[in-house]
Write a protein that holds these residues in place. Structure first.
Motif, PDB file in Angstrom:
ATOM      1  N   ARG A 190     -77.071 -10.434 -10.847  1.00  0.00           N
ATOM      2  CA  ARG A 190     -75.729  -9.925 -11.146  1.00  0.00           C
ATOM      3  C   ARG A 190     -75.719  -8.405 -11.203  1.00  0.00           C
ATOM      4  O   ARG A 190     -74.786  -7.756 -10.694  1.00  0.00           O
ATOM      5  N   ALA A 191     -76.757  -7.795 -11.803  1.00  0.00           N
ATOM      6  CA  ALA A 191     -76.841  -6.342 -11.878  1.00  0.00           C
ATOM      7  C   ALA A 191     -76.959  -5.726 -10.486  1.00  0.00           C
ATOM      8  O   ALA A 191     -76.325  -4.711 -10.184  1.00  0.00           O
ATOM      9  N   TYR A 192     -77.786  -6.342  -9.635  1.00  0.00           N
ATOM     10  CA  TYR A 192     -77.941  -5.841  -8.269  1.00  0.00           C
ATOM     11  C   TYR A 192     -76.633  -5.958  -7.492  1.00  0.00           C
ATOM     12  O   TYR A 192     -76.284  -5.077  -6.704  1.00  0.00           O
ATOM     13  N   LYS A 193     -75.913  -7.061  -7.718  1.00  0.00           N
ATOM     14  CA  LYS A 193     -74.645  -7.254  -7.015  1.00  0.00           C
ATOM     15  C   LYS A 193     -73.660  -6.153  -7.389  1.00  0.00           C
ATOM     16  O   LYS A 193     -72.988  -5.589  -6.524  1.00  0.00           O
ATOM     17  N   LYS A 194     -73.584  -5.839  -8.678  1.00  0.00           N
ATOM     18  CA  LYS A 194     -72.698  -4.775  -9.130  1.00  0.00           C
ATOM     19  C   LYS A 194     -73.121  -3.427  -8.550  1.00  0.00           C
ATOM     20  O   LYS A 194     -72.283  -2.607  -8.143  1.00  0.00           O
ATOM     21  N   LEU A 195     -74.428  -3.201  -8.513  1.00  0.00           N
ATOM     22  CA  LEU A 195     -74.956  -1.943  -8.003  1.00  0.00           C
ATOM     23  C   LEU A 195     -74.628  -1.773  -6.521  1.00  0.00           C
ATOM     24  O   LEU A 195     -74.220  -0.701  -6.077  1.00  0.00           O
TER      25      LEU A 195
END
Length: 276
Positions: free
Chosen positions: A120-125
């Motif tokens: 999820r963090a990578y997707k937001k990034l």
């Protein structure tokens, strides 16, 4: 959407497993006294029946022996140590197996949770980087980029050089040239590298190398985000964006975006990327 549902299901299942394990373990721990009492009563009944059988056969001595053993068990004395030891062993093994299973389930659940958090963090990034790549540079205003705009005589030399520099980067995309250097820019502006360095530091708040990487990485993000560019390898993408080799491109991309080009493409291609 996919992440939220899957994460909730995962947490719910872990919670159910934990709730089921706790009463099971507690029940297993609370049973030794009852199990021991049940075993004692059963053994007492066996001794009593054996005593009756021997008495009927006329073996009164042996019958009396079994009757005394039966009485001892009834009074709670002389319970066979082997039975207690066996019961304890079985209980310990059962509790140990339950604890091991519980720990394994928790570890798997935690690993899955952290994996989903990282995803999820990578997707937001990645989404933020795509948005960043689509934005104009803060000083790339119309007055600097409009080729037809009339040059104000009040503009100082530095402002005019800044305008020419912005035109070279925004319109001509000189940063795509892998041999581009601050010396090359200085020659085109009819000045020296020190003047160009001062303009970049003052107007862009960074050095020339950082400015060059910013434009190249933004171009790389736009290319990687375009489905029509799937036919190109990472090596080809890096060269098209002005990098001489893929390794330098990877390092620069990671530093600027927080993810590698491969991670960017993988996340961008995931089925749930567009979902919240």
């Amino acid at each position: 959407m996919f992440y939220t549902i899957f994460d909730k299901i995962n947490r719910f299942l872990i919670g159910i497993v934990v709730l089921l394990m706790i009463p099971t373990v507690a029940s297993a721990i609370s049973k030794p006294t009852r199990n021991a009492s049940h075993t004692r009563d059963s053994l007492s009944a066996v001794y009593r029946n054996q005593s009756y059988d021997l008495e009927e056969k006329g073996d009164y001595v042996e019958a009396l022996h079994y009757l005394r053993m039966c009485d001892s068990l009834s009074q709670g004395d002389a319970f066979p140590e082997t039975t207690v030891h066996s019961e304890g062993k079985q209980l310990d093994a059962k509790v140990y197996r339950m604890i091991v299973v519980l720990v394994i389930v928790d570890m798997v659940g935690l690993m899955l949770f952290f994996y989903l958090e990282k995803k999820r963090a990578y997707k937001k990034l990645v989404k933020k980087n795509i948005e960043w790549a689509g934005q104009d540079h803060p000083i790339a205003i119309t007055s600097l980029l409009d080729v037809t705009a009339k040059i104000d005589e009040s503009d100082d030399k530095e402002t005019m050089m800044t305008r020419q520099l912005m035109l070279m980067f925004e319109k001509e995309k000189v940063f795509l040239d892998e041999n581009l250097s601050i010396v090359t820019i200085a020659q085109r502006l009819n000045t020296n590298r020190n003047v160009v360095s001062k303009i970049v530091n003052t107007r862009f708040k960074k050095n020339f190398a950082a400015l060059l990487n910013e434009y190249r990485i933004k171009e790389a993000i736009r290319m990687l985000n375009d489905e029509t560019n799937k036919k190109y390898t990472m090596q080809a993408i890096s060269e098209m964006c002005g990098y001489k080799n893929r390794q330098v491109f990877y390092v620069a991309f990671k530093k600027e975006t927080g993810v590698t080009p491969t991670e960017f493409v993988k996340m961008k291609s995931s089925r749930d990327f567009e979902e919240d």
